[in-house]
Design a protein around this motif. Structure first.
Motif, PDB file in Angstrom:
ATOM      1  N   GLU A   6      -5.064  15.973   3.030  1.00 16.56           N
ATOM      2  CA  GLU A   6      -4.080  15.355   2.250  1.00 16.56           C
ATOM      3  C   GLU A   6      -3.742  13.915   2.962  1.00 16.56           C
ATOM      4  O   GLU A   6      -4.027  13.716   4.173  1.00 16.56           O
ATOM      5  CB  GLU A   6      -2.835  16.210   2.532  1.00 16.56           C
ATOM      6  N   GLU A   7      -3.480  12.927   2.019  1.00 19.35           N
ATOM      7  CA  GLU A   7      -3.016  11.566   2.509  1.00 19.35           C
ATOM      8  C   GLU A   7      -1.886  11.789   3.246  1.00 19.35           C
ATOM      9  O   GLU A   7      -0.593  12.328   2.970  1.00 19.35           O
ATOM     10  CB  GLU A   7      -2.868  10.656   1.285  1.00 19.35           C
ATOM     11  N   HIS A   8      -1.784  10.870   4.182  1.00 17.50           N
ATOM     12  CA  HIS A   8      -0.688  10.672   5.075  1.00 17.50           C
ATOM     13  C   HIS A   8      -0.195   9.327   5.386  1.00 17.50           C
ATOM     14  O   HIS A   8      -0.886   8.249   5.683  1.00 17.50           O
ATOM     15  CB  HIS A   8      -0.708  11.416   6.429  1.00 17.50           C
ATOM     16  N   GLU A  10      -3.649  16.181 -11.232  1.00 19.38           N
ATOM     17  CA  GLU A  10      -3.874  17.258 -10.705  1.00 19.38           C
ATOM     18  C   GLU A  10      -4.966  17.956 -11.737  1.00 19.38           C
ATOM     19  O   GLU A  10      -5.794  18.998 -11.783  1.00 19.38           O
ATOM     20  CB  GLU A  10      -2.762  18.383 -10.493  1.00 19.38           C
ATOM     21  N   ALA A  38      -0.230  21.703   7.558  1.00 18.76           N
ATOM     22  CA  ALA A  38       0.214  21.041   6.647  1.00 18.76           C
ATOM     23  C   ALA A  38       1.734  20.974   6.180  1.00 18.76           C
ATOM     24  O   ALA A  38       2.171  20.121   5.689  1.00 18.76           O
ATOM     25  CB  ALA A  38      -0.346  21.676   5.260  1.00 18.76           C
ATOM     26  N   ILE A  74      -9.467  14.411  -1.517  1.00 19.20           N
ATOM     27  CA  ILE A  74      -8.169  14.305  -0.669  1.00 19.20           C
ATOM     28  C   ILE A  74      -7.104  14.199  -1.674  1.00 19.20           C
ATOM     29  O   ILE A  74      -7.366  13.468  -2.725  1.00 19.20           O
ATOM     30  CB  ILE A  74      -8.183  13.107   0.269  1.00 19.20           C
ATOM     31  N   ARG A  75      -6.079  14.613  -1.467  1.00 20.78           N
ATOM     32  CA  ARG A  75      -4.834  14.815  -2.284  1.00 20.78           C
ATOM     33  C   ARG A  75      -3.665  13.890  -1.675  1.00 20.78           C
ATOM     34  O   ARG A  75      -3.689  13.770  -0.621  1.00 20.78           O
ATOM     35  CB  ARG A  75      -4.268  16.327  -2.341  1.00 20.78           C
ATOM     36  N   GLY A  76      -3.166  12.990  -2.603  1.00 22.94           N
ATOM     37  CA  GLY A  76      -2.081  12.221  -2.002  1.00 22.94           C
ATOM     38  C   GLY A  76      -1.020  11.855  -3.076  1.00 22.94           C
ATOM     39  O   GLY A  76      -1.081  12.375  -4.156  1.00 22.94           O
ATOM     40  N   HIS A  77      -0.121  11.230  -2.814  1.00 25.00           N
ATOM     41  CA  HIS A  77       1.023  10.631  -3.663  1.00 25.00           C
ATOM     42  C   HIS A  77       0.982   9.242  -3.798  1.00 25.00           C
ATOM     43  O   HIS A  77       0.926   8.466  -2.869  1.00 25.00           O
ATOM     44  CB  HIS A  77       2.309  11.189  -3.110  1.00 25.00           C
ATOM     45  N   VAL A 109      -5.730  13.397  -7.024  1.00 22.80           N
ATOM     46  CA  VAL A 109      -6.853  13.807  -6.249  1.00 22.80           C
ATOM     47  C   VAL A 109      -7.962  12.694  -6.317  1.00 22.80           C
ATOM     48  O   VAL A 109      -8.188  11.978  -7.265  1.00 22.80           O
ATOM     49  CB  VAL A 109      -7.337  15.067  -7.017  1.00 22.80           C
ATOM     50  N   TRP A 150       1.008  14.918  -7.330  1.00 23.76           N
ATOM     51  CA  TRP A 150      -0.169  14.852  -6.715  1.00 23.76           C
ATOM     52  C   TRP A 150      -1.171  14.164  -7.519  1.00 23.76           C
ATOM     53  O   TRP A 150      -1.543  14.250  -8.654  1.00 23.76           O
ATOM     54  CB  TRP A 150      -0.557  16.056  -6.337  1.00 23.76           C
TER      55      TRP A 150
END
Length: 204
Positions: free
Chosen positions: A28-30, A97, A13, A59-62, A174, A172
């Motif tokens: 996680e998001e990419h 979050e 990560a 999945i976590r992301g921005h 979710v 972040w």
């Protein structure tokens, strides 16, 4: 990367985005993932009883850099719905979050598109459902009837023309996705057939 992610997920990560393949799920998001061909996988795990795709995928992301001056960030996830014993409903829940909250100053919409069969040469991805009810700083929830197949679930930044796209690269979110049995009286998003209306198509 897959071996590293399996044996040392924290080390994997911590790698910069470039060495991390978008086709590997690590929670996680990419980026880049703003078109279906670059969608991040979001596998549905088995349920507590061992049923395929019966568990919760998270999945976590921005919501990061805007695509251009008029289009905000879009994060697309590839979800495979397997054959099941009965009808299923896909439930997607986006939040910040903290459970029950969104991200301050950020408004998102959720869309669900279905991939056409391999023998279909058309390049459109029929829209199954779209929801935008929460508003800035609020969570969002999509519920739609689905059939076996490949779907693209998108988190789309939403804004007014006066403000322009909003970027939240350090906050972040979710995204949780699960398959459930339809409940009597449950409100579902439209689930039109792929050829009901040309206006239902979303071209990427």
């Amino acid at each position: 990367y897959g071996l590293l992610a399996a044996r040392a997920p924290r080390v994997a990560a911590a790698l910069p985005a470039a060495p991390r393949p978008a086709t590997v799920f690590d929670g996680e998001e990419h980026e880049p993932n703003d078109v279906p061909s670059q969608a991040n996988p979001l596998p549905l795990p088995p349920g507590p009883d061992g049923r395929p795709a019966g568990g919760l995928a998270e999945i976590r992301g921005h919501v990061g850099a805007k695509i251009n001056d008029t289009t905000g960030d879009v994060d697309i996830f590839r979800v495979e719905v397997p054959a099941t014993e009965g009808p299923r409903v896909l439930v997607a829940e986006w939040r910040g979050e903290r459970p029950g909250e969104g991200i301050r100053g950020l408004d998102v919409a959720l869309t669900l598109n279905r991939e056409r069969a391999a023998a279909d040469a058309r390049t459109t991805a029929p829209l199954v459902a779209s929801v935008h009810r929460g508003g800035p700083g609020k969570p969002e929830r999509l519920v739609a009837a689905v059939e076996p197949g490949v779907y693209y679930l998108a988190v789309r930044e939403h804004h007014s023309d006066a403000t322009g796209p909003v970027e939240k690269p350090t906050d972040w979110y979710v995204l949780g996705v699960r398959l459930v049995e339809p409940q009597p009286g449950e409100e579902l998003e439209p689930n039109d057939g792929p050829d009901r209306s040309a206006s239902r198509f979303v071209r990427y």
